[in-house]
Design a protein around this motif. Sequence first.
Motif, PDB file in Angstrom:
ATOM      1  N   ARG A  69       0.842  -1.192   0.000  1.00 50.73           N
ATOM      2  CA  ARG A  69       0.000   0.000   0.000  1.00 50.73           C
ATOM      3  C   ARG A  69       0.879   1.245   0.000  1.00 50.73           C
ATOM      4  O   ARG A  69       1.824   1.346   0.770  1.00 50.73           O
ATOM      5  CB  ARG A  69      -0.908   0.028   1.220  1.00 50.73           C
ATOM      6  N   VAL A  70       0.550   2.183  -0.883  1.00 49.53           N
ATOM      7  CA  VAL A  70       1.214   3.479  -0.931  1.00 49.53           C
ATOM      8  C   VAL A  70       0.247   4.466  -0.307  1.00 49.53           C
ATOM      9  O   VAL A  70      -0.838   4.691  -0.834  1.00 49.53           O
ATOM     10  CB  VAL A  70       1.567   3.878  -2.382  1.00 49.53           C
ATOM     11  N   ARG A  71       0.635   5.053   0.805  1.00 47.16           N
ATOM     12  CA  ARG A  71      -0.267   5.904   1.573  1.00 47.16           C
ATOM     13  C   ARG A  71      -0.214   7.374   1.189  1.00 47.16           C
ATOM     14  O   ARG A  71      -1.143   8.105   1.413  1.00 47.16           O
ATOM     15  CB  ARG A  71       0.049   5.788   3.060  1.00 47.16           C
ATOM     16  N   LYS A  72       0.922   7.814   0.640  1.00 48.23           N
ATOM     17  CA  LYS A  72       1.083   9.228   0.331  1.00 48.23           C
ATOM     18  C   LYS A  72       1.347   9.426  -1.155  1.00 48.23           C
ATOM     19  O   LYS A  72       1.928   8.569  -1.812  1.00 48.23           O
ATOM     20  CB  LYS A  72       2.253   9.808   1.123  1.00 48.23           C
ATOM     21  N   LYS A  73       0.946  10.564  -1.657  1.00 50.71           N
ATOM     22  CA  LYS A  73       1.181  10.936  -3.050  1.00 50.71           C
ATOM     23  C   LYS A  73       2.684  10.899  -3.329  1.00 50.71           C
ATOM     24  O   LYS A  73       3.491  11.256  -2.483  1.00 50.71           O
ATOM     25  CB  LYS A  73       0.646  12.334  -3.294  1.00 50.71           C
TER      26      LYS A  73
END
Length: 133
Positions: A69-73
């Motif tokens: 999961r990529v949580r930040k832009k």
Amino acid sequence: MINTVRKGYIGETEVHKDLLKKGWNIYEPVVDDHGIDLIAEKGGTIHKLQIKARGYSKYQSRRPSLEVRVRKKSNANILAIPIKLHRCVCYMPVDFTGDMPVAGYFVSIAIKPAKNNMKMGRRWYADYMDLPE
């Protein structure tokens, strides 16, 4: 137990080693505030990588895929994911332009056959072992 900072550092080291073996020049940003952990260059091609290292537990060893999961832009165009089971690194092209979903972006990579033998629509780790030149 290894904490998340150490897992991240180990994952970054694995990506560095893999890219150097494959002839890429690598550079690290002084400040990581745009989601870029590493810049790779080879023959005029430049990639901005975000590295996502995951621990490998007994629970995960039973699963047919690895979820990240990529949580930040991020301004990265490649997601580099070290896969301990196969002792390799996957380089998945990504596009983080547009609005960020509330829960973040999810990426799933198949690391072994599923119990139901499903093959269509799965992203196999072996298809992403090389950084596009």
